[in-house]
Design a protein around this motif. Structure first.
Motif, PDB file in Angstrom:
ATOM      1  N   SER A   7       1.052  -8.960   6.741  1.00  5.81           N
ATOM      2  CA  SER A   7       1.930  -9.541   6.077  1.00  5.81           C
ATOM      3  C   SER A   7       3.175 -10.091   7.016  1.00  5.81           C
ATOM      4  O   SER A   7       4.392 -10.364   6.500  1.00  5.81           O
ATOM      5  CB  SER A   7       2.502  -8.432   5.163  1.00  5.81           C
ATOM      6  N   HIS A  40     -10.636  -5.645   0.344  1.00  8.74           N
ATOM      7  CA  HIS A  40      -9.266  -6.008  -0.303  1.00  8.74           C
ATOM      8  C   HIS A  40      -8.964  -4.694  -1.216  1.00  8.74           C
ATOM      9  O   HIS A  40      -7.992  -4.919  -1.985  1.00  8.74           O
ATOM     10  CB  HIS A  40      -8.976  -7.170  -1.054  1.00  8.74           C
ATOM     11  N   VAL A  41      -9.538  -3.563  -1.149  1.00  6.12           N
ATOM     12  CA  VAL A  41      -9.176  -2.495  -2.101  1.00  6.12           C
ATOM     13  C   VAL A  41      -8.135  -1.565  -1.321  1.00  6.12           C
ATOM     14  O   VAL A  41      -7.990  -1.470  -0.087  1.00  6.12           O
ATOM     15  CB  VAL A  41     -10.408  -1.688  -2.185  1.00  6.12           C
ATOM     16  N   GLY A  80       0.681  -1.280   0.054  1.00  5.69           N
ATOM     17  CA  GLY A  80      -0.178  -0.097   0.084  1.00  5.69           C
ATOM     18  C   GLY A  80       0.789   1.103  -0.021  1.00  5.69           C
ATOM     19  O   GLY A  80       1.736   1.389   0.685  1.00  5.69           O
TER      20      GLY A  80
HETATM   21  P1  NAP Z   1      -4.215  -4.851  -5.728  1.00  2.00           P
HETATM   22  O1  NAP Z   1      -3.607  -6.359  -6.614  1.00  2.00           O
HETATM   23  O2  NAP Z   1      -3.858  -3.815  -6.755  1.00  2.00           O
HETATM   24  O3  NAP Z   1      -5.743  -5.507  -5.878  1.00  2.00           O
HETATM   25  C1  NAP Z   1      -6.646  -4.140  -5.433  1.00  2.00           C
HETATM   26  C2  NAP Z   1      -7.944  -4.449  -5.840  1.00  2.00           C
HETATM   27  O4  NAP Z   1      -8.684  -3.344  -5.561  1.00  2.00           O
HETATM   28  C3  NAP Z   1      -8.133  -4.700  -7.348  1.00  2.00           C
HETATM   29  O5  NAP Z   1      -9.179  -5.612  -7.645  1.00  2.00           O
HETATM   30  C4  NAP Z   1      -8.705  -3.541  -7.801  1.00  2.00           C
HETATM   31  O6  NAP Z   1      -9.591  -3.584  -9.007  1.00  2.00           O
HETATM   32  C5  NAP Z   1      -9.619  -2.829  -6.659  1.00  2.00           C
HETATM   33  N1  NAP Z   1      -9.491  -1.284  -6.710  1.00  2.00           N
HETATM   34  C6  NAP Z   1      -8.626  -0.520  -6.902  1.00  2.00           C
HETATM   35  N2  NAP Z   1      -9.038   0.781  -6.841  1.00  2.00           N
HETATM   36  C7  NAP Z   1     -10.204   0.822  -6.572  1.00  2.00           C
HETATM   37  C8  NAP Z   1     -11.266   1.616  -6.283  1.00  2.00           C
HETATM   38  N3  NAP Z   1     -11.169   2.848  -6.472  1.00  2.00           N
HETATM   39  N4  NAP Z   1     -12.388   1.279  -6.167  1.00  2.00           N
HETATM   40  C9  NAP Z   1     -12.646  -0.004  -6.057  1.00  2.00           C
HETATM   41  N5  NAP Z   1     -11.976  -1.041  -6.366  1.00  2.00           N
HETATM   42  C10 NAP Z   1     -10.797  -0.815  -6.530  1.00  2.00           C
HETATM   43  O7  NAP Z   1      -3.551  -5.065  -4.425  1.00  2.00           O
HETATM   44  P2  NAP Z   1      -3.361  -5.811  -3.416  1.00  2.00           P
HETATM   45  O8  NAP Z   1      -1.980  -6.271  -3.273  1.00  2.00           O
HETATM   46  O9  NAP Z   1      -4.462  -7.222  -3.445  1.00  2.00           O
HETATM   47  O10 NAP Z   1      -3.530  -5.046  -1.911  1.00  2.00           O
HETATM   48  C11 NAP Z   1      -4.616  -4.342  -1.712  1.00  2.00           C
HETATM   49  C12 NAP Z   1      -4.639  -3.717  -0.304  1.00  2.00           C
HETATM   50  O11 NAP Z   1      -4.605  -4.508   0.904  1.00  2.00           O
HETATM   51  C13 NAP Z   1      -3.449  -2.587  -0.471  1.00  2.00           C
HETATM   52  O12 NAP Z   1      -3.666  -1.604  -1.188  1.00  2.00           O
HETATM   53  C14 NAP Z   1      -3.195  -2.246   1.056  1.00  2.00           C
HETATM   54  O13 NAP Z   1      -3.981  -1.317   1.453  1.00  2.00           O
HETATM   55  C15 NAP Z   1      -3.956  -3.562   1.778  1.00  2.00           C
HETATM   56  N6  NAP Z   1      -2.809  -4.507   2.398  1.00  2.00           N
HETATM   57  C16 NAP Z   1      -2.961  -4.634   3.851  1.00  2.00           C
HETATM   58  C17 NAP Z   1      -1.965  -5.778   4.528  1.00  2.00           C
HETATM   59  C18 NAP Z   1      -2.199  -5.818   5.708  1.00  2.00           C
HETATM   60  O14 NAP Z   1      -0.925  -5.982   6.416  1.00  2.00           O
HETATM   61  N7  NAP Z   1      -3.282  -5.779   6.429  1.00  2.00           N
HETATM   62  C19 NAP Z   1      -1.021  -6.268   3.507  1.00  2.00           C
HETATM   63  C20 NAP Z   1      -0.984  -6.067   2.210  1.00  2.00           C
HETATM   64  C21 NAP Z   1      -1.954  -5.091   1.546  1.00  2.00           C
HETATM   65  P3  NAP Z   1      -9.514  -2.660 -10.352  1.00  2.00           P
HETATM   66  O15 NAP Z   1      -8.407  -1.822 -10.207  1.00  2.00           O
HETATM   67  O16 NAP Z   1      -9.508  -3.831 -11.601  1.00  2.00           O
HETATM   68  O17 NAP Z   1     -10.784  -2.034 -10.135  1.00  2.00           O
END
Ligand code: NAP
Ligand code: GLV
Length: 336
Positions: free
Chosen positions: A299, A216-217, A81
């Motif tokens: 993570s 997961h956004v 992120g």
């Molecule tokens: P990713 O592969 O980029 O997936 C993000 C998803 O969100 C995609 O499906 C995307 O779909 C959707 N998205 C993006 N912008 C959006 C919007 N404005 N409205 C609705 N949907 C949207 O990212 P990832 O690796 O899975 O990680 C997702 C998030 O998890 C990270 O950004 C971070 O904040 C969080 N995270 C948290 C932890 C933790 O320790 N808790 C660890 C890792 C990540 P489309 O772009 O196709 O619409």
């Protein structure tokens, strides 16, 4: 002879990353338990004439930080992120920004499932019950929870972690609903091969139909407060909300009311707003019966955090050497 470039690292990270950087650069690490104040990061970057900044998701990297050292060529965050980094400001200054996608996908999905299972089967509450010496006999109605098998899992954001979380539903015979900005036929096909039927629906339908809703956004303008009062009211009173995305994706006050008034059954949070969540925060009065909170450890496995360190270091190296970053946040955000 040219000066050795300097890298400022805002927390102690697994050795692999720092050792990699120390082979080529002067590396200065903030070694306190709590993160440095933003003003301290600025003054250290200035004093060091730093070329690289390896930061954490808890550091705000804004224009002031980016301007602190005229030599700064790269900011590399120890996270996927990048909502804490002002990407536009970095792009304007020609400062590269790195992040760590992919490497933490499976580990974070594991944690989403940990929260899902803990909430469904009330394991934290049950553990505390035993610890408190309340376990006097086997009970026919003791700690009845929700079945996970054959349930419907709603994924908000079927990206890397969303898909990995959905994939785990195969072993539990779950149906998956997902929502996002667009349908993802390739992700659907990947899940279908595992026997998981994933159906694209609008958010309203997902909320109304899912037994478990997992977020997961990324945190961006459109996703801030995505789950508020209206959305929580659409969920079933037996449903469980899991948030491993970012705290601000959920309206904390609305969640507090939803738990109090039993619009939903329980919530499992790895991320909170505010973060860290103080032990005396009003939300915590629901724990552990209706709420399980862990301190943003999505993570945090030994292997994954080491790999994140190496990836973050590789981004720093590429930025300092003027090469394309292996994982550019500017590229992924469409700013390159
Ligand atoms: P990713 O592969 O980029 O997936 C993000 C998803 O969100 C995609 O499906 C995307 O779909 C959707 N998205 C993006 N912008 C959006 C919007 N404005 N409205 C609705 N949907 C949207 O990212 P990832 O690796 O899975 O990680 C997702 C998030 O998890 C990270 O950004 C971070 O904040 C969080 N995270 C948290 C932890 C933790 O320790 N808790 C660890 C890792 C990540 P489309 O772009 O196709 O619409
Ligand atoms: C953790 O929250 C990350 O974004 O890597």
């Amino acid at each position: 002879m040219a000066e050795t470039p300097t890298v400022y690292v805002t927390r102690e990270i697994p050795d692999a990353g720092v050792e990699q950087l120390r082979e080529q650069y002067d590396v200065v690490v903030w070694d306190e338990k709590l993160p440095p104040e933003k003003s301290h990061v600025e003054s250290r970057l200035r004093e060091l004439d730093a070329d690289g900044l390896l930061c954490m998701l808890s550091d705000e990297v804004d224009a002031d930080v980016l301007d602190a050292s005229p030599d700064l060529s790269v900011v590399s965050t120890f996270s996927v992120g990048y909502d804490h980094v002002d990407l536009e400001a970095a792009a304007e200054r020609d400062i590269a920004v790195g992040h760590t996608p992919g490497v933490l996908t499976e580990t974070t999905a594991d944690l989403a499932w940990t929260l899902l299972m803990a909430c469904a089967r009330r394991t934290v509450e049950a553990h505390e019950y035993v610890e408190a010496g309340e376990w006097e006999t086997w009970g026919p109605t003791l700690m009845m929870g929700a079945d996970v098998h054959d349930a419907t899992l709603g994924i908000v954001g079927l990206g890397s972690i969303g898909t990995a979380t959905a994939r785990r539903g195969a072993g539990f015979g779950m149906d998956v609903l997902y929502t996002g900005r667009q349908r993802k036929p390739e992700r659907e096909a990947e899940l279908e091969e595992l026997g998981v039927e994933a159906t694209y629906v609008e958010l309203d339908e997902l909320l109304a139909e899912s037994d478990f809703v997992s977020l997961h956004v990324p945190l961006v303008e459109e996703t801030e407060g995505l789950i508020g009062e209206a959305e929580l009211q659409q969920m079933s009173e037996d449903a469980i909300l899991v948030n491993t995305a970012r705290g601000e994706v959920v309206d904390t006050d609305a969640l507090d009311t939803a738990l109090e008034e039993e619009w939903i059954a329980r919530a499992g949070l790895d991320v909170t707003d505010p973060e860290p969540l103080p032990a005396d925060h009003q939300l915590m009065r629901h724990a552990p019966e209706k709420l399980v909170v862990v301190p943003h450890i999505g993570s945090s496995s030994v292997a994954t955090r080491s790999r994140i360190a190496e990836m973050a270091a590789a981004n720093v190296e590429a930025g300092i050497e003027g090469e394309e970053l292996p994982n550019s946040a500017l590229g992924d955000a469409g700013l390159e």
